[in-house]
Every structure is written in C-alpha cells, then in structure tokens.
Design a protein around this motif. Structure first.
Motif, PDB file in Angstrom:
ATOM      1  N   CYS A  78     -18.755 -28.796  18.257  1.00 35.23           N
ATOM      2  CA  CYS A  78     -18.523 -27.683  19.176  1.00 35.23           C
ATOM      3  C   CYS A  78     -19.832 -26.978  19.550  1.00 35.23           C
ATOM      4  CB  CYS A  78     -17.555 -26.675  18.551  1.00 35.23           C
ATOM      5  SG  CYS A  78     -15.882 -27.306  18.338  1.00 35.23           S
ATOM      6  N   LEU A  79     -20.753 -26.824  18.577  1.00 38.27           N
ATOM      7  CA  LEU A  79     -22.046 -26.205  18.868  1.00 38.27           C
ATOM      8  C   LEU A  79     -22.847 -27.043  19.861  1.00 38.27           C
ATOM      9  CD1 LEU A  79     -23.117 -24.996  15.295  1.00 38.27           C
ATOM     10  CD2 LEU A  79     -22.345 -23.587  17.210  1.00 38.27           C
ATOM     11  N   TYR A  80     -22.791 -28.363  19.683  1.00 39.32           N
ATOM     12  CA  TYR A  80     -23.537 -29.236  20.608  1.00 39.32           C
ATOM     13  C   TYR A  80     -22.972 -29.142  22.031  1.00 39.32           C
ATOM     14  CZ  TYR A  80     -25.495 -33.418  22.713  1.00 39.32           C
ATOM     15  OH  TYR A  80     -26.138 -34.279  23.561  1.00 39.32           O
ATOM     16  N   LEU A  81     -21.668 -29.164  22.144  1.00 38.37           N
ATOM     17  CA  LEU A  81     -21.060 -29.077  23.469  1.00 38.37           C
ATOM     18  C   LEU A  81     -21.317 -27.712  24.105  1.00 38.37           C
ATOM     19  CD1 LEU A  81     -17.598 -30.797  22.770  1.00 38.37           C
ATOM     20  CD2 LEU A  81     -19.636 -31.807  23.822  1.00 38.37           C
ATOM     21  N   ALA A  82     -21.254 -26.629  23.260  1.00 36.92           N
ATOM     22  CA  ALA A  82     -21.475 -25.276  23.798  1.00 36.92           C
ATOM     23  C   ALA A  82     -22.902 -25.070  24.251  1.00 36.92           C
ATOM     24  CB  ALA A  82     -21.108 -24.241  22.739  1.00 36.92           C
ATOM     25  N   SER A  83     -23.845 -25.836  23.689  1.00 34.49           N
ATOM     26  CA  SER A  83     -25.245 -25.684  24.125  1.00 34.49           C
ATOM     27  C   SER A  83     -25.433 -26.154  25.562  1.00 34.49           C
ATOM     28  CB  SER A  83     -26.156 -26.467  23.181  1.00 34.49           C
ATOM     29  OG  SER A  83     -25.891 -27.864  23.274  1.00 34.49           O
ATOM     30  N   TYR A  84     -24.530 -26.997  26.061  1.00 28.58           N
ATOM     31  CA  TYR A  84     -24.599 -27.456  27.445  1.00 28.58           C
ATOM     32  C   TYR A  84     -23.605 -26.707  28.328  1.00 28.58           C
ATOM     33  CZ  TYR A  84     -27.441 -31.335  25.753  1.00 28.58           C
ATOM     34  OH  TYR A  84     -28.450 -32.081  25.194  1.00 28.58           O
ATOM     35  N   PHE A  85     -22.431 -26.433  27.764  1.00 23.74           N
ATOM     36  CA  PHE A  85     -21.399 -25.709  28.514  1.00 23.74           C
ATOM     37  C   PHE A  85     -20.943 -24.522  27.657  1.00 23.74           C
ATOM     38  CE2 PHE A  85     -21.158 -30.132  29.824  1.00 23.74           C
ATOM     39  CZ  PHE A  85     -21.239 -30.029  31.200  1.00 23.74           C
ATOM     40  N   PRO A  86     -21.386 -23.302  27.917  1.00 18.75           N
ATOM     41  CA  PRO A  86     -21.054 -22.145  27.075  1.00 18.75           C
ATOM     42  C   PRO A  86     -19.556 -21.970  26.850  1.00 18.75           C
ATOM     43  CG  PRO A  86     -22.776 -21.569  28.638  1.00 18.75           C
ATOM     44  CD  PRO A  86     -22.311 -22.940  29.022  1.00 18.75           C
ATOM     45  N   GLU A  87     -18.747 -22.304  27.893  1.00 16.93           N
ATOM     46  CA  GLU A  87     -17.299 -22.113  27.712  1.00 16.93           C
ATOM     47  C   GLU A  87     -16.698 -23.136  26.738  1.00 16.93           C
ATOM     48  OE1 GLU A  87     -18.029 -24.697  31.358  1.00 16.93           O
ATOM     49  OE2 GLU A  87     -18.838 -22.879  30.433  1.00 16.93           O
ATOM     50  N   ALA A  88     -17.481 -24.101  26.286  1.00 22.67           N
ATOM     51  CA  ALA A  88     -16.970 -25.107  25.334  1.00 22.67           C
ATOM     52  C   ALA A  88     -16.695 -24.510  23.958  1.00 22.67           C
ATOM     53  CB  ALA A  88     -17.973 -26.266  25.206  1.00 22.67           C
ATOM     54  N   TYR A  89     -17.132 -23.257  23.730  1.00 23.98           N
ATOM     55  CA  TYR A  89     -16.818 -22.622  22.445  1.00 23.98           C
ATOM     56  C   TYR A  89     -15.308 -22.507  22.244  1.00 23.98           C
ATOM     57  CZ  TYR A  89     -15.265 -18.091  24.271  1.00 23.98           C
ATOM     58  OH  TYR A  89     -14.555 -17.091  24.883  1.00 23.98           O
ATOM     59  N   LEU A  90     -14.544 -22.556  23.349  1.00 19.04           N
ATOM     60  CA  LEU A  90     -13.085 -22.464  23.238  1.00 19.04           C
ATOM     61  C   LEU A  90     -12.500 -23.631  22.438  1.00 19.04           C
ATOM     62  CD1 LEU A  90     -12.251 -21.307  26.891  1.00 19.04           C
ATOM     63  CD2 LEU A  90     -12.249 -19.913  24.809  1.00 19.04           C
ATOM     64  N   THR A  91     -13.201 -24.767  22.413  1.00 14.91           N
ATOM     65  CA  THR A  91     -12.685 -25.904  21.626  1.00 14.91           C
ATOM     66  C   THR A  91     -12.685 -25.593  20.139  1.00 14.91           C
ATOM     67  OG1 THR A  91     -14.916 -26.873  21.507  1.00 14.91           O
ATOM     68  CG2 THR A  91     -13.519 -27.543  23.352  1.00 14.91           C
ATOM     69  N   PHE A  92     -13.556 -24.639  19.729  1.00 18.33           N
ATOM     70  CA  PHE A  92     -13.606 -24.305  18.307  1.00 18.33           C
ATOM     71  C   PHE A  92     -12.397 -23.464  17.881  1.00 18.33           C
ATOM     72  CE2 PHE A  92     -15.187 -21.807  14.635  1.00 18.33           C
ATOM     73  CZ  PHE A  92     -15.488 -22.866  13.796  1.00 18.33           C
ATOM     74  N   ASP A 131     -21.062 -14.115  25.423  1.00 15.54           N
ATOM     75  CA  ASP A 131     -20.739 -12.785  24.892  1.00 15.54           C
ATOM     76  C   ASP A 131     -20.307 -12.957  23.424  1.00 15.54           C
ATOM     77  OD1 ASP A 131     -19.781 -10.283  24.207  1.00 15.54           O
ATOM     78  OD2 ASP A 131     -18.778  -9.951  26.124  1.00 15.54           O
ATOM     79  N   PHE A 132     -21.154 -12.512  22.496  1.00 20.63           N
ATOM     80  CA  PHE A 132     -20.895 -12.703  21.070  1.00 20.63           C
ATOM     81  C   PHE A 132     -19.595 -12.043  20.641  1.00 20.63           C
ATOM     82  CE2 PHE A 132     -21.252 -10.848  16.785  1.00 20.63           C
ATOM     83  CZ  PHE A 132     -21.304 -12.010  16.034  1.00 20.63           C
ATOM     84  N   TRP A 133     -19.377 -10.786  21.033  1.00 20.60           N
ATOM     85  CA  TRP A 133     -18.182 -10.068  20.582  1.00 20.60           C
ATOM     86  C   TRP A 133     -16.908 -10.663  21.153  1.00 20.60           C
ATOM     87  CZ3 TRP A 133     -18.940  -7.589  16.442  1.00 20.60           C
ATOM     88  CH2 TRP A 133     -20.153  -6.966  16.177  1.00 20.60           C
ATOM     89  N   LEU A 134     -16.984 -11.155  22.398  1.00 17.14           N
ATOM     90  CA  LEU A 134     -15.804 -11.801  22.984  1.00 17.14           C
ATOM     91  C   LEU A 134     -15.462 -13.079  22.231  1.00 17.14           C
ATOM     92  CD1 LEU A 134     -13.694 -11.841  25.233  1.00 17.14           C
ATOM     93  CD2 LEU A 134     -15.331 -13.160  26.630  1.00 17.14           C
ATOM     94  N   MET A 135     -16.516 -13.850  21.900  1.00 19.47           N
ATOM     95  CA  MET A 135     -16.269 -15.073  21.124  1.00 19.47           C
ATOM     96  C   MET A 135     -15.699 -14.732  19.741  1.00 19.47           C
ATOM     97  SD  MET A 135     -19.417 -17.690  21.941  1.00 19.47           S
ATOM     98  CE  MET A 135     -20.696 -16.530  21.450  1.00 19.47           C
ATOM     99  N   THR A 136     -16.230 -13.698  19.114  1.00 21.90           N
ATOM    100  CA  THR A 136     -15.753 -13.295  17.791  1.00 21.90           C
ATOM    101  C   THR A 136     -14.277 -12.901  17.840  1.00 21.90           C
ATOM    102  OG1 THR A 136     -17.967 -12.529  17.170  1.00 21.90           O
ATOM    103  CG2 THR A 136     -16.100 -11.691  15.889  1.00 21.90           C
ATOM    104  N   ILE A 137     -13.903 -12.157  18.880  1.00 27.10           N
ATOM    105  CA  ILE A 137     -12.501 -11.743  19.012  1.00 27.10           C
ATOM    106  C   ILE A 137     -11.597 -12.961  19.190  1.00 27.10           C
ATOM    107  CG2 ILE A 137     -10.863 -10.502  20.491  1.00 27.10           C
ATOM    108  CD1 ILE A 137     -13.097  -8.471  21.009  1.00 27.10           C
ATOM    109  N   HIS A 138     -12.015 -13.882  20.068  1.00 25.63           N
ATOM    110  CA  HIS A 138     -11.192 -15.078  20.316  1.00 25.63           C
ATOM    111  C   HIS A 138     -11.041 -15.932  19.046  1.00 25.63           C
ATOM    112  CE1 HIS A 138     -12.072 -14.985  24.921  1.00 25.63           C
ATOM    113  NE2 HIS A 138     -11.194 -14.065  24.515  1.00 25.63           N
ATOM    114  N   VAL A 139     -12.185 -16.192  18.387  1.00 24.59           N
ATOM    115  CA  VAL A 139     -12.132 -17.010  17.174  1.00 24.59           C
ATOM    116  C   VAL A 139     -11.361 -16.281  16.064  1.00 24.59           C
ATOM    117  CG1 VAL A 139     -13.490 -18.136  15.361  1.00 24.59           C
ATOM    118  CG2 VAL A 139     -14.273 -18.204  17.738  1.00 24.59           C
ATOM    119  N   GLY A 140     -11.534 -14.943  15.990  1.00 29.98           N
ATOM    120  CA  GLY A 140     -10.820 -14.159  14.988  1.00 29.98           C
ATOM    121  C   GLY A 140      -9.310 -14.216  15.183  1.00 29.98           C
TER     122      GLY A 140
END
Length: 599
Positions: A78-92, A131-140
């Motif tokens: 997921c980190l590798y994919l997010a480094s190219y496409f930021p919205e790929a963090y959703l896969t995590f 957005d770090f806090w947005l990602m934290t909320i989603h993952v949380g």
C-alpha cells in the motif's frame, strides 16, 4: 489445511471472500496502470499474490505471525502504491479492518498504533499533498469496524462452544440417568436372586429333609402343599427378576456401546468411528456396565477437556481379556489429572480384576484403555465340579445353587477327603470345591494328595472360619483359591470360572490378615529372602518362582513342582520381573542374587 477449512464459520468465509475480491480488484487496477510504476509488472503481480496468500496462511497457524506479515507485506504494498497515487491509501483500509479483526489480547496496542498512526505518517512523508488527519480518521474507522467484527466473532465462537458443551452435558446426563437405572435394576435383581431366591432354596431343601419324619398321610399332604407353595413363589421371584431387567441390558455389548457412540456423535457434533476386532463373546452385566461407563466418560472428556473433533473407539476381543480403546485427536495434556470420573472408571475395572490406563501428551490427543479379564459363562464348555463337605445340607445347597448356572455341572459330592480322592479317580473333575474341617481326611491333606496325583485339577477351598495359619497351609498345599462360605452365590460362580481359567483368588479380608500375620512372624534380625523381598514388594510365591528360575527350570517344570498351571507361573514370574525392574529371567536372577533374595 482441509480440516481447518471444515471448521470455519460463516464469518471466516466472509472475510476470505472480502480479501479475495479486494485483492483481485487491486490486481486489475495495478495491471491497468502498470506504465506509471518503476517496478516490472511481474514483480507487482507477484507482490500482490504474496500479499494475498502469505498473511492468510499465517493466520491459520498463529495470529501474531499474521499481524507481522500483513503489516510488512500488505502495508508495504500500500505504501508503494500510495507513493505514486496518494488516493491508493484507501486500499489499506481493508487491511486495517483485517488487522483489527484478527488481533487479540495486547496485540491491539501495537497493531492499532502502527495501522492508525504509523502507516498514515509514512504515506504523508511520501506524498506531501496527502492529509494526515483525514487518513488517520479513515484508517481509524476501518480499525474500529474490524474490532467490532472481532467482538462479534468472539461472541459467536463462545456461543457455539456453550451450545456444544450443553449438548454434551445433556447427553451425559441422559446416559447417567440411564446407566443409574440399569445399575439399580441390576442391584435389585441380584438382591432378589441372592436373598429371596436363596431363602426359598434353603426352605425347599429343609422341607425335603423333613419328609422321612412325617409318617401320617395328612402330614405328607401338608408337606407337599408347602413345597408346592414355596416352588411357586420361587418361580414368581424369578419372573420379577427377569421383568426388572432393562431391555438394553439384553443387547450384545457391541450394540450397547455402538448405540452410545452414535447418540454422542449426534448430540456433541463430533465424528465417532466405532470398530471391532476379534470374535465377540458374551460378558457379565458388571463388565458391560463398566465398559459402558468407561466409554461414556472418555467421550465426554475428549470433547469437554480435549476439544477433540474425531474419536476412534476400538472394541477388541482377546482370548483372555476384553479391551476397549478410545483414541481422540484433542489437544491432550501434560499430566493426567485423576478426577472423579477417571477414579470411578478405575474403581469399576478394579472390582472386576481389570485396569484402566490413560496416555496423553500435549498436541497428541488422549488414549484411554480399559482392559477386563474374561469373566462370563462358557456356552460351549461346562466346568465339571466335585463338592466336598461333611454336612449333607451344605453339599445339596451348593449343588442346587451351582447347577442354576448353565456352564457349571456338579458331577459328584463327597463327605471327606478320602471319598473326594476316590471320586476324582472315577469322574475326573476339572475343579474341586473343598471344605477344610472334615473327618477321616481333612481338606489340606486331600488337596495336597490331589495336586500330586492330578496337577491339572483346580482346587478352591470354601470354609466357614478365618484362620490365617490354616490359610497359609492351604496355599502351601497347592490350592488355587481360599473363600468363605458367606460369599454370595453369583460371586462364587464367577470365582469358580476365574480359578478354572488359571487365576488364583483369596478372600480380600483374609489376604489382609495373611499379610499382617507374615509381618508379625518376622523378627527384627531376620534377614531371610522373605524379608529381603519386602523391599521389592515380592510375595512368597514370587520368591519361590524366582528360586526355581535361578536353577534354570522351565515354566512347565516349575508349574508341576508347585502344582500350579503354566499360565499362573508365568504370571508370577512376570509380576516379579516388573517389581524388580527387569525384562528377562537372566537380569531377574542377577538382581535377586545381589539383593539376597536367593539362598
């Protein structure tokens, strides 16, 4: 692995399908945008296959291995994919859900911290526009949903365990009630047979002895009337005994145990495989109940304590014994704990001269073995008996009681030792039931003479009084058993069968008195082999057998010298070897010499 899949619940399959769908979707998306990545397409495909399979396989072994591989392999993807496409963090988010759902105990402290804070922080470093806090909320939120799903799974598992345990307990209680009723029926039938039936038998024989003393016709008619009434009432008692018996007790042992196994399999939801070996032979009611309770207790323990899913029940008919084995695939235990159920099993077997053994180790399941010697009526063989007693009433009473057994036949009676020897020459019995105190020739002298003339004849002493000195002389004379006349008829019949097959029995109370007498006869300075043998708990007979073994004699020769059977001598030798801690006669002789057991 296939066995693990069979134990999956609906939520296990749901999580597997979610993982499969998400992994397939991510793989297709990666193939579609392969041109944007620096790694070759085959590397990315292989990485995603690894991210799908390895954590899932580790989950089947240990949840800690799963968490590490999920975070490192899937999180790294997921980190590798997010480094190219930021919205790929959703896969995590899917992996965060899985991590929370499969965490346990203190693993939440580090798995939650890494998933909710550490992974979004790295993605923020790789892609500044995220957005770090947005990602934290989603993952949380994904992690909280996974934790809730974990609680649902735990609750469902516990409910299933409770339902299974309730099913086992209900089946166990049902069987306890059934076996308790069977035991009570058996006890009542025995009491009626041994008390009322015996009383009527004695009454009938007593009335018969009065016949010569009644000279008048009226007296004879009254006597016949009383005899007819006694016989009629005795038949009624026998009818009650047969009516009390449970229909299940009439079933052969195999059907009796197989029915229990099938009922347990239905209620406990485990696989119970029943198999038999050898030619089936009938067993006594006591043995049937003992084997039934052993199987019942073992099945229940296998599920309740061992959490077994497969149980194999083996019923083995052997020439000298009946053996029941219960093997399960449960988790086993480091050390066998003797609870109430196991102690009850051992006590039942011990009362029938058998034993119960339990073998268990962690991760290897449990094996319970119940072994009982054959103690049953011999349908194809009749034991020929001679009853020797100086009292006519006792002789006829014993004849009447013993001939009620289908496999026992009294071929003659004698009133003293001389008549007994003469009778043995004529009828060649297989077992002699001998009194001790008789005119002309007593039981001890007659026993010694019979053993010299016919070593194969078994002699069972049946006397009125407990005399330890006399009992020692009886055993030295070659008798195979020593009982009191107060023994119950059913127990006497079983004892006759056991002695006939080569066993040696002595009344339990008398045996304690014999040992006490032997101890009292010892002096503090006595260094005889008998006292030396006390250190190894050897009996007089076992020391005697060891002396003959040290001279190089074969078991058959020793048997003829001691007026015992070949099998009995082998049993004494095996017992002595076991007590000395050796495996063969050479080591036994060497150790006995070193211990001063052989003069």
């Amino acid at each position: 692995m296939f066995d693990m899949l069979k134990q999956w619940f609906w939520y296990d399959w749901l999580m597997f399908m979610i993982r499969l769908i998400c992994s397939t979707s991510l793989l297709l998306t990666t193939v579609e945008r392969a041109a944007y990545f620096t790694l070759p397409l085959w590397v990315l495909v292989f990485w995603q296959i690894i991210a799908f399979s390895v954590p899932w396989l580790c989950l089947q072994l240990n949840y800690k291995y799963y968490l590490l591989t999920e975070i490192v392999i899937s999180g790294g993807l997921c980190l590798y994919l997010a480094s190219y496409f930021p919205e790929a963090y959703l896969t995590f988010l899917v992996y965060a859900f899985f991590i929370a759902a499969n965490s346990a105990q203190r693993a939440y402290l580090w798995s939650g911290t890494i998933s909710v804070l550490f992974v979004p922080a790295i993605i923020k470093l790789l892609t500044e526009q995220s957005d770090f806090w947005l990602m934290t909320i989603h993952v949380g939120l994904a992690y909280v949903i996974g934790f809730s799903f974990h609680l649902l799974m735990v609750n469902h598992r516990q409910s299933e365990i409770i339902r299974e345990q309730n099913g086992v307990l209900e089946q166990y209680l049902s069987q306890v009630e059934r076996i308790t009723l069977a035991e009570e029926r058996s006890r009542l039938s025995k009491e009626l047979h041994d008390t009322v039936g015996h009383a009527y038998t004695a009454l009938i024989m007593g009335l018969e002895t009065l016949r010569p003393e009644l000279a008048t016709e009226t007296g004879m008619e009254r006597l016949d009337s009383m005899l007819n009434l006694a016989r009629q009432n005795m038949e009624e008692v026998r009818g009650y005994v047969h009516q009390i018996e449970s229909p299940q007790e009439a079933l052969p042992l195999i059907q009796y145990l197989r029915k229990l196994a099938e009922e347990f399999q239905e209620h406990a939801k485990v696989s119970v495989r029943f198999q038999t070996f050898g030619e089936e032979h009938p067993v006594t009611k006591q043995a049937k109940i003992a084997l039934y309770r052993c199987l019942q207790e073992s099945l229940t323990n296998a599920v309740r304590h061992g959490h077994a899913t497969e149980i194999t029940v083996s019923m083995k008919y052997e020439p000298q014994q009946t053996r029941l084995e219960i093997q399960d695939n449960g988790r086993g235990m480091e050390q066998v704990q003797d609870g109430f159920g196991l102690n009850a099993m051992k006590e039942r077997a011990l009362n029938l001269q058998g034993h119960v053994a339990v073998y268990t180790q962690l991760g290897e399941g449990t094996l319970v073995t119940c072994t009982l010697p054959r103690q049953t009526e011999l349908k194809d063989e009749v034991i020929r008996l001679v009853v020797v007693d100086d009292q006519p009433f006792i002789r006829e009473s014993l004849r009447t009681l013993l001939e009620e057994q289908r496999d026992l036949q009294v071929v003659g009676t004698a009133e003293d030792g001389e008549q007994a020897i003469a009778l043995c020459k004529q009828v060649q019995p297989q077992l002699v039931l001998m009194d001790l105190d008789m005119p002309n020739m007593d039981g001890i002298t007659a026993s010694r003479t019979m053993k010299q003339m016919w070593p194969q004849i078994r002699i069972l002493i049946l006397t009125t009084f407990e005399d330890t000195r006399q009992a020692l002389e009886v055993l030295r004379s070659g008798a195979d058993g020593y009982l009191l006349k107060s023994i119950k008829p059913a127990e006497l019949a079983e004892t006759i069968r056991t002695v006939y097959r080569g066993g040696t029995l002595i009344n339990q109370e008398m045996s304690h008195k014999l040992f006490a007498q032997l101890e009292a006869d010892k002096t503090g300075d006595d260094t005889s082999p008998t006292q030396m043998g006390a250190a190894y708990d050897l009996t007089l007979r076992e020391i005697e057998v060891l002396k003959f073994v040290s001279k190089g004699l074969r078991y058959k020769t020793i048997a003829s010298k001691l007026y015992l059977s070949d099998g009995t001598v082998r049993n004494y030798a095996s017992s002595a070897y076991m007590k000395l801690g050796v495996r063969n006669r050479e080591d036994a002789v060497q150790k006995a010499l070193e211990a001063g057991l052989l003069e």
